[in-house]
Design a protein around this motif. Structure first.
Motif, PDB file in Angstrom:
ATOM      1  N   SER B  64     -46.236 -15.381 111.163  1.00 39.87           N
ATOM      2  CA  SER B  64     -46.667 -14.904 109.918  1.00 39.87           C
ATOM      3  C   SER B  64     -45.808 -15.588 108.701  1.00 39.87           C
ATOM      4  CB  SER B  64     -46.970 -13.535 109.552  1.00 39.87           C
ATOM      5  OG  SER B  64     -45.596 -12.976 109.759  1.00 39.87           O
ATOM      6  N   SER B  90     -50.589 -13.629 113.693  1.00 41.30           N
ATOM      7  CA  SER B  90     -50.445 -12.369 114.067  1.00 41.30           C
ATOM      8  C   SER B  90     -48.901 -12.107 114.346  1.00 41.30           C
ATOM      9  CB  SER B  90     -51.444 -11.992 114.948  1.00 41.30           C
ATOM     10  OG  SER B  90     -51.761 -12.870 115.970  1.00 41.30           O
ATOM     11  N   GLY B  91     -47.982 -12.885 114.236  1.00 38.85           N
ATOM     12  CA  GLY B  91     -46.679 -12.783 114.679  1.00 38.85           C
ATOM     13  C   GLY B  91     -46.412 -13.810 115.681  1.00 38.85           C
ATOM     14  N   SER B  92     -44.967 -14.174 115.856  1.00 37.80           N
ATOM     15  CA  SER B  92     -44.547 -15.041 116.666  1.00 37.80           C
ATOM     16  C   SER B  92     -44.822 -14.607 118.129  1.00 37.80           C
ATOM     17  CB  SER B  92     -42.910 -15.292 116.631  1.00 37.80           C
ATOM     18  OG  SER B  92     -42.669 -15.505 115.237  1.00 37.80           O
TER      19      SER B  92
END
Lengths: 334, 374
Positions: B64, B90-92
């Protein structure tokens, strides 16, 4: 109260009238009855199967994570699933979940009962209708909206209350304040109390309305004042209903996610004071950690979800046991 | 009759609720495209994008932290080539999982792939494996809110002690020594960290561990480990708390250091304290070494740099794709998009959005690698 009336066939009468025939049909095994019996029994079984499936899934995924956990799952004060080996524990979450719910219940239940009594026995009818509508509407507000309101309005305005509590009750330790931002368990508890207030109020109001007129009139005839009527007739009659209403509210408080995540300043240590920021709850922790968590991280969160599941089951079971013991009063529920 | 009146009242209440809800959603659906921040200059650059035979739709997911950069790029790229790119941000962790499951064409990540993730990627990259392409740099700003103090200089050891709750008051001698002539109040320090797992936390603690191991004895990682302090969700949450709380200090991406939040200057041992700016971050990333093997371009940052004007508290985010064996139907579009992102025009947009462009010699390697993707 007496279930026999519904299930058993009534004794045959020599010359049944049409109305009596109809009543007899209700107990007899006609196709409609059998279908309905099957449907309701099926629904009951389906519910149990779903619950078992959820429990099975949670247990399976939780066991994967817990077997890899390097710390004690029940006592560790940390949540670090990204390192090898992962270290995580739920001690802080158990504490936070229970404390925030207790604070919410302590605030909400007396207020809800008072509102319900006011609406059923004191308020003029013109007033009680609209107030009931407003409370219904409050119950329909999504929790994230409460969360936003909490973060933007409630938290910035809590300093006064916190200072007052610290001045007068700081010596207890529970209400001492270090001057941190008021994003603590107390603020969360207050917000949760506001959120569960409508549901407890509504159910309690329904229960108090069911109090037989005769009970109240009898008490009045004996010379009781209005307060004595409520104390001796209304509250004992409604007690089990109020308990189950409170349990509905408690269930919501235990599982509340977004509002807590927005308002709390979560950390993985326990604060002795309700006023110092820190702590966390199961649902809040799952919501805030899930998106960036890896495979083990997700399984660890599922393991914490299993514990919440068990706590909720225990609380509900306990509530049912209490209600069952008070069955003699229950006209309205249980 | 009475019943009817009751119904009408309910209806009126319902109508008020519905129209209220409509009014609220109307506010919510405001066009947010100005968040991309693409300016006139960038729009003109859209003409230089090579589309080749890029077509169809691209799905992507991940960090993000680079979402705003991707949004700005996607806007230009879609205008030029008509390819829809859907980056979820939605994030790594979620991005890499989606990539190794074969759900997305490329992923964004705040940290380079771990060995087990490379192994997992061999399933979806037929005959190849996933590689890291550094695309976006970003300075991590440490913002403070102390009434009466406008400028503050800290070094890594002091930062580590503050965030580990070992220094708890703003008039501590260690802070005073770094800020001669600044009148520091006697005020409790309230350090804020992220409550969610975050690449920003990962990179911030990596910096503290590399430069002040003695004062920050933790392993590091996406979850915050040090003691004490308060927390908030997301960079925006931390920035919001710093803004509201007197005595607060917190870390976040540079773009959140606005509206009166002042970032500290970092005493790195250079001639003068270094400010958190995009240029200074690029200078520090220039000191990094490529440590990836083969086509992988994972970077190892030199956190201990003392070069003048290099701000080493940075994070580098990567795009992750297969070196060989990308899906045939998305290969052309993926290559065209990454080529644009690594191009001069693409990197220029970054600075406009408070991100740091990747230094010239590294981005040149990225461009060569992209041409070789198959």
């Amino acid at each position: 109260m007496d279930t026999k009336e519904i299930t058993d066939t009534p004794p045959p009468t020599p010359q049944p009238t049409q109305a009596e025939q109809k009543r007899a049909a209700r107990g007899a095994t006609r196709p409609g009855d059998r279908i309905f019996l099957g449907l309701s029994r099926g629904s009951g079984i389906l519910l149990l199967v779903i619950m078992a499936a959820i429990a099975g899934f949670l247990t399976y995924r939780a066991s994967i994570a817990i077997s890899k956990d390097d710390a004690n799952f029940f006592t560790a004060f940390e949540w670090n699933t990204g390192v090898v080996p992962p270290r995580f524990g739920i001690a802080v979450l158990v504490f936070g979940t229970i404390v925030s719910s207790i604070v919410a219940m302590v605030i909400a239940v007396p207020i809800a009962v008072a509102i319900a009594l006011f609406l059923t026995h004191y308020a003029p009818r013109k007033l009680s209708g609209p107030i009931a509508y407003v409370i219904d509407l409050l119950a329909a507000v999504p929790s994230i909206v409460y969360g936003l309101w909490g973060a933007l309005v409630l938290v910035p305005n809590m300093n006064g209350l916190y200072g007052w509590l610290d001045d007068y009750l700081g010596w207890t330790g529970i209400f001492s304040w270090q001057g941190g931002a008021p994003r603590s368990m107390l603020t969360v508890g207050i917000l949760l109390a506001i959120m569960i207030l409508p549901i407890i109020t509504n159910v309690s109001r329904e229960v108090f309305r069911q109090v037989p007129q005769m009970h109240e009139e009898a008490a009045l005839a004996l010379g009781a004042t209005r307060w004595e009527v409520i104390r001796m007739a209304v509250i004992p009659f409604g007690r089990s209903g109020v308990i189950s209403a409170s349990m509905l509210g408690l269930g919501r408080a235990l599982g509340e996610t977004m509002a807590v995540a927005t308002v709390l300043s979560p950390t993985f240590d326990i604060q002795a004071s309700l006023l110092d920021p820190g702590g966390g709850t199961f649902a809040q922790n799952i919501a805030s950690k899930f998106s960036e968590a890896g495979d083990i991280g997700r399984d660890a969160l599922i393991a914490s979800g299993l514990v919440l599941f068990v706590i909720t089951l225990l609380v509900n079971g306990g509530a049912r046991a209490i209600i069952a013991r008070r069955k003699e009063y229950s006209g309205a529920n249980a | 009759m009475k019943l009817q009146r009751k119904n009408r009242r309910a209806l009126a209440l319902g109508a008020i609720a519905v129209s209220g809800a409509l009014a609220l959603t109307a506010c919510g659906s405001d066009d947010t495209s100005n968040g991309g921040g693409a300016t006139g200059g960038a729009t003109a650059a859209a003409g230089n994008i090579k589309c080749d035979d890029a077509k169809g739709q691209l799905l992507a997911d991940g960090s993000s932290a680079q979402k705003n950069a991707i949004d700005a790029w996607v806007k230009q790229f879609t205008q030029a080539c008509g390819v829809q790119i859907n980056y979820k941000g939605s994030g790594s962790g979620a991005g890499i999982t989606a990539f190794t499951n074969g759900q997305v064409a490329f992923a964004g990540s705040d940290s380079a792939l771990k060995p087990e993730e490379v192994t997992a990627s061999k399933k979806v990259c037929t005959g190849g494996q996933a590689i890291d392409l550094p695309m976006v740099g970003g300075p991590i700003a440490v913002g403070f809110n102390v009434s009466g103090v406008d400028k503050l200089t800290l070094d890594s050891a002091t930062l580590a002690k503050i965030f580990d709750s070992k220094i708890t008051n703003w008039n501590d001698p260690a802070i005073a020594k770094l800020n001669p002539g600044v009148k520091l109040p006697s005020l409790k320090i309230q350090p804020f960290h992220r409550s969610d797992e975050s690449g920003t936390t990962d990179n911030f603690t990596k910096y503290l561990i590399a430069t002040a191991k003695k004062d920050f004895p933790y392993e590091g990682g996406k979850a915050w480990q040090a003691k004490g302090g308060q927390s908030a969700s997301g960079s925006s949450g931390v920035a919001q708390q710093v803004k509201e709380t007197n005595g607060a200090i917190g870390y976040f991406e540079l773009s959140y250091a606005k509206d009166g939040i002042k970032p500290i200057s970092l005493d790195t041992g250079a001639a003068a304290p270094v400010e958190a700016t995009v240029d200074n971050a690029t200078k520090a990333i220039g000191e990094a070494q490529v440590v990836g093997t083969g086509k992988d371009l994972a970077l190892k940052l030199n956190y201990n740099t003392t070069a003048d004007g290099a701000y080493p508290m940075v994070l580098v985010t990567y795009e992750i794709a297969c070196d060989k064996g990308n899906k045939a139907d998305t290969l052309a579009a993926t290559k065209a998009f990454l080529r644009y992102v690594a191009s001069e025009d693409g990197q220029k947009i970054l600075a406009e959005n408070d991100y740091a462009p990747i230094p010239a010699d590294i981005i040149a390697k990225v461009r060569t690698t992209i041409e070789g993707l198959s």
